[in-house]
Design a protein around this motif. Structure first.
Motif, mmCIF file in Angstrom:
data_model
loop_
_atom_site.group_PDB
_atom_site.id
_atom_site.type_symbol
_atom_site.label_atom_id
_atom_site.label_comp_id
_atom_site.label_asym_id
_atom_site.label_seq_id
_atom_site.Cartn_x
_atom_site.Cartn_y
_atom_site.Cartn_z
ATOM 1 N N PHE A 136 0.847 -1.190 0.000
ATOM 2 C CA PHE A 136 0.000 0.000 0.000
ATOM 3 C C PHE A 136 0.884 1.243 0.000
ATOM 4 C CE2 PHE A 136 -2.539 -3.217 2.137
ATOM 5 C CZ PHE A 136 -3.776 -3.068 1.545
ATOM 6 N N MET A 137 0.389 2.283 -0.638
ATOM 7 C CA MET A 137 1.055 3.582 -0.551
ATOM 8 C C MET A 137 0.020 4.553 -0.006
ATOM 9 S SD MET A 137 3.865 5.333 -1.131
ATOM 10 C CE MET A 137 4.803 4.308 -2.262
ATOM 11 N N THR A 180 -0.767 8.297 1.114
ATOM 12 C CA THR A 180 -0.186 9.625 0.940
ATOM 13 C C THR A 180 -1.163 10.682 1.424
ATOM 14 O OG1 THR A 180 0.640 11.194 -0.687
ATOM 15 C CG2 THR A 180 -0.991 9.638 -1.448
ATOM 16 N N LYS A 220 -2.060 8.733 8.295
ATOM 17 C CA LYS A 220 -1.436 7.708 7.440
ATOM 18 C C LYS A 220 -0.922 6.521 8.266
ATOM 19 C CE LYS A 220 1.453 10.641 5.532
ATOM 20 N NZ LYS A 220 0.984 11.899 6.162
ATOM 21 N N HIS A 242 9.531 8.370 0.937
ATOM 22 C CA HIS A 242 10.214 9.132 -0.119
ATOM 23 C C HIS A 242 11.656 9.491 0.262
ATOM 24 C CE1 HIS A 242 8.518 12.207 2.569
ATOM 25 N NE2 HIS A 242 9.599 12.897 2.254
ATOM 26 N N LEU A 249 4.524 12.327 -2.427
ATOM 27 C CA LEU A 249 4.354 11.217 -3.360
ATOM 28 C C LEU A 249 5.245 11.364 -4.592
ATOM 29 C CD1 LEU A 249 2.602 8.690 -3.592
ATOM 30 C CD2 LEU A 249 1.108 9.993 -5.097
ATOM 31 N N LEU A 262 5.730 2.951 -7.030
ATOM 32 C CA LEU A 262 4.309 3.309 -6.973
ATOM 33 C C LEU A 262 3.433 2.302 -7.699
ATOM 34 C CD1 LEU A 262 3.688 7.108 -7.626
ATOM 35 C CD2 LEU A 262 3.064 5.699 -5.653
ATOM 36 N N SER A 263 3.919 1.890 -8.869
ATOM 37 C CA SER A 263 3.082 1.052 -9.725
ATOM 38 C C SER A 263 2.840 -0.321 -9.100
ATOM 39 C CB SER A 263 3.737 0.897 -11.094
ATOM 40 O OG SER A 263 4.945 0.182 -10.954
ATOM 41 N N CYS A 269 2.056 -0.672 -5.885
ATOM 42 C CA CYS A 269 1.320 -0.462 -4.637
ATOM 43 C C CYS A 269 -0.126 -0.078 -4.923
ATOM 44 C CB CYS A 269 1.933 0.692 -3.841
ATOM 45 S SG CYS A 269 3.639 0.437 -3.387
ATOM 46 N N GLN A 270 -1.012 -0.442 -4.005
ATOM 47 C CA GLN A 270 -2.344 0.138 -4.056
ATOM 48 C C GLN A 270 -2.249 1.478 -3.342
ATOM 49 O OE1 GLN A 270 -5.521 -2.058 -2.163
ATOM 50 N NE2 GLN A 270 -7.049 -0.889 -3.308
ATOM 51 N N ARG A 271 -2.718 2.507 -4.022
ATOM 52 C CA ARG A 271 -2.476 3.845 -3.505
ATOM 53 C C ARG A 271 -3.733 4.440 -2.910
ATOM 54 N NH1 ARG A 271 -1.082 8.751 -7.550
ATOM 55 N NH2 ARG A 271 -2.134 10.340 -6.308
ATOM 56 N N ASP A 305 -5.055 8.190 -1.291
ATOM 57 C CA ASP A 305 -4.786 9.592 -0.954
ATOM 58 C C ASP A 305 -5.652 9.959 0.241
ATOM 59 O OD1 ASP A 305 -3.160 9.643 -3.122
ATOM 60 O OD2 ASP A 305 -4.662 10.535 -4.456
#
Ligand code: ZN
Length: 650
Positions: free
Chosen positions: A77-78, A80, A87, A170, A200, A208-209, A211-213, A215
């Protein structure tokens, strides 16, 4: 508190290793009772423990719930969002959801972790051996990441899933990201990564690609205020609604920042808006309202007295100006959306006093004050003395509010009013021509359009009065109100050279179009033959034009080169018209009157709405002449402002 975890230290070292390897038997069966616990900051005490506790993150919660229902939970997971929105809190709830075994010890992964099983309680207490949290801000190297990767090769000690929570991800070095990438590409089945970041854009796309992101949103003020209200009640503290609203506003979307302000307020016994404003170093809202009243009434002495009061109480004058901007924005919103006055989102004072100001001030006046303040806020940041700079801005605002708005001035002139005094009521009532939206909606052109009263056939023009390069007058009406002409569905053949050039623009050939208007002289236009003289590069221009014509009107046109001088280019012709317009505008009695009313103003650009995109009058009508001066409109609300201090206001 400078980053996500400063107020949430890692648990005491329970036995070596980067993440600490607390043996399972050290895990307490349940957290110590709250009464016995030492004082904990509110942000920690009221940290959400379930998805239902998370406020303001509805879509994240919905998606995660669905993922747990379908048993399709991502392995990376990401998360942000700005600091303090939740978070790492979310990360810990996910860790428990993955590992909860339920009160009876037989449960599976669930979006509603029980909070009482061994895994839940250990994670809640930050001491689960399989849920490992790391702050990338302090561990940025490739060795730190290798340690994680090494750890992923071992089965969880007591949980279902090893969870690695890496905050401020990051901050990892490029090598560290690369080392991580391989594991992310093929994550071991019993490993979940949860990354959190405030930036991000600094995370490589390759990471990133995978991970499920999510916001995480800034939490809206009304939601924050309600949340703080509930917590204050639980803490036995009484804060007024307005005090809570101030804290919610200062929190700027961050639950954690807001809670630490609430902590302070409770500790200081600040329970009303005045006390909280003092604590926050803000001028209280009532004073900001009083100040705006004084400014809009053009009373500098009163305004400066209020400013002194705010300063004496420790308010930063830059913040005070920002508060004024905020208030102007609120009033404009109240004007645009009257139903806001009924809502509960705004504190009482803002609804009543703000509503009254919205009724009293015209859009033109609000827009002008906004522009002056916006510029003033920037000036303060670069001024050697912030207080002086702020006072200069406020004095400027007072003077500006005494000037009539341009639409008002024109109305007086065109309706035979003789009173041109500069003290003409600063609080322009609404409903007159000063509201561009209303007048535009009715007339479609704008009620300050002189041609309506004079009946003259002359084309309308658009004039800006400027001093020293800035524009002074903003306006009530503008060209935005002129309805666009409908586009023809099929292009009719051009009847003139200008129409042919316009056709090139419509066909989206900007380079060719540019050359045709400024480097090509028409020698003969006699369909199907067109002779032109191009300045350069001749062959290319003809060939390109011919090619385009053949595409749009196959076989209908012949372009040829000529050495005859031909007409001036379209741009040259446009420049002549501008010169003629400028001269005629200077002669216009209205312009003369305005120049007198605004000493020091100068005429800037003259825009004639009757002209086409080449700055030329319509080809079928009689061209503009010196004895038919254009009528006037004024620049739209978003026009640039001139420095009022460049004017002779004394
Ligand atoms: Zn549980």
């Amino acid at each position: 508190m400078t980053d996500e975890n400063d107020d949430l230290p890692l648990p005491p070292d329970t036995g070596g290793g980067f993440f600490g390897d607390a043996p399972a038997q050290d895990i307490p069966a349940s957290p110590p009772p709250a009464e016995a616990a030492p004082y904990r900051v509110l942000a920690r005490k009221y940290r959400p423990q379930t998805f239902d506790d998370l406020i303001g993150q509805d879509s994240l919660v919905r998606i995660l719930r669905r993922a747990f229902e379908l048993n399709r939970v991502a392995h990376a997971f990401m998360l942000t969002g700005v600091r303090g929105v939740g978070k790492t809190t979310t990360a810990r709830i996910i860790a428990r959801a993955l590992n909860c075994i339920g009160p009876d010890g037989n449960g599976g992964p669930t979006a509603d972790p029980c909070g009482v099983c061994a895994n839940c309680t250990a994670i809640l207490a930050d001491r689960h051996p399989d849920v490992l949290e790391m702050d990338a801000a302090s561990r940025t190297g490739v060795d730190d990441v290798r340690e994680i990767i090494e750890a992923t090769r071992f089965r969880p000690m007591q949980a279902r899933m090893k969870v690695f929570i890496i905050d401020e991800v990051h901050m990892l070095s490029r090598n560290a990201f690369n080392a991580l990438l391989k594991t992310l590409e093929e994550p071991p089945p019993q490993v979940t990564f949860i990354f959190a970041t405030t930036e991000l854009r600094k995370v490589p796309v390759t990471v990133l690609s995978r991970c499920q992101r999510f916001d995480l949103r800034r939490v809206p003020q009304s939601l924050l205020a309600g949340h703080f209200h509930n917590i204050a009640l639980k803490e036995g503290a009484t804060l007024s609604e307005d005090a809570l609203a101030l804290i919610a506003r200062a929190a700027d979307g961050s639950v954690r920042d807001g809670l630490s302000l609430l902590d302070q307020a409770i500790a200081q016994g600040a329970s009303d808006a005045d006390a909280v404003a003092d604590m926050l170093g803000l001028a209280d809202r009532g004073l900001v309202f009083d100040l705006l009243d004084a400014l809009m009434a053009g009373k500098p002495a009163e305004a400066l007295d209020l400013t002194d009061q705010a300063y004496a109480r420790g308010a930063d004058l830059g913040v005070l100006l920002a508060d004024l901007l905020d208030l102007l924005h609120l009033i404009s919103r109240l004007k645009a959306i009257p139903s806001l006055r009924e809502g509960r989102d705004l504190p009482e004072a803002e609804r009543t006093r703000g509503g009254a100001l919205a009724d009293r001030l015209s859009n033109a006046v609000l827009g002008r004050a906004w522009q002056i303040l916006l510029k003033g806020v920037q000036e303060i940041e670069t001024a050697p003395d912030r207080r002086q700079a702020a006072e200069m801005v406020l004095i400027r605002l007072c003077h500006a509010s005494l000037l009539p708005t341009p639409d008002r001035l024109i109305r007086q002139l065109t309706e035979g009013g003789q009173d041109l005094s500069l003290s003409a009521g600063p609080l322009t009532p609404t409903g007159g021509a000063s509201s561009p939206v209303q007048s535009g909606a009715v007339s479609g052109i704008g009620s300050t359009n002189v041609s309506e009263s004079s009946g003259g056939p002359a084309p309308r023009a658009h004039v800006r009065l400027v001093a020293n390069g800035g524009t002074i007058l903003e306006p009530g009406t503008g060209y935005a109100e002129v309805a666009p002409e409908p586009e023809p569905e099929l292009p009719p053949p051009p009847r003139t050279w200008r129409e042919m050039v316009a056709m090139v623009a419509r066909e989206r050939e900007p380079v060719l179009h540019g050359m045709l208007r400024n480097a090509v002289h028409l020698v003969r236009f006699s369909p199907p033959d067109v002779q032109i003289r191009a300045e350069e590069p001749q062959a290319r221009i003809e060939r390109q034009l011919q090619k385009l014509l053949d595409r749009v009107y196959p076989g209908q046109w012949r372009i040829s080169a000529s050495t005859a001088p031909g007409e001036p280019t379209l741009d040259e012709q446009g420049a002549e018209v501008v010169a003629i317009n400028q001269a005629s505008v200077e002669e216009h009695p209205l312009v003369q009157a305005i120049l007198k009313a605004f000493p020091g103003a100068k005429i800037g650009d003259v825009q004639d709405h009757s002209l086409d995109e080449y700055g030329l009058p319509p080809e079928i009508t009689v061209p503009l002449t010196d004895d038919a001066p254009p009528d006037l409109e004024f620049a739209p609300l978003d026009a640039d402002f001139l420095d009022e201090d460049d004017l002779n206001l004394n």
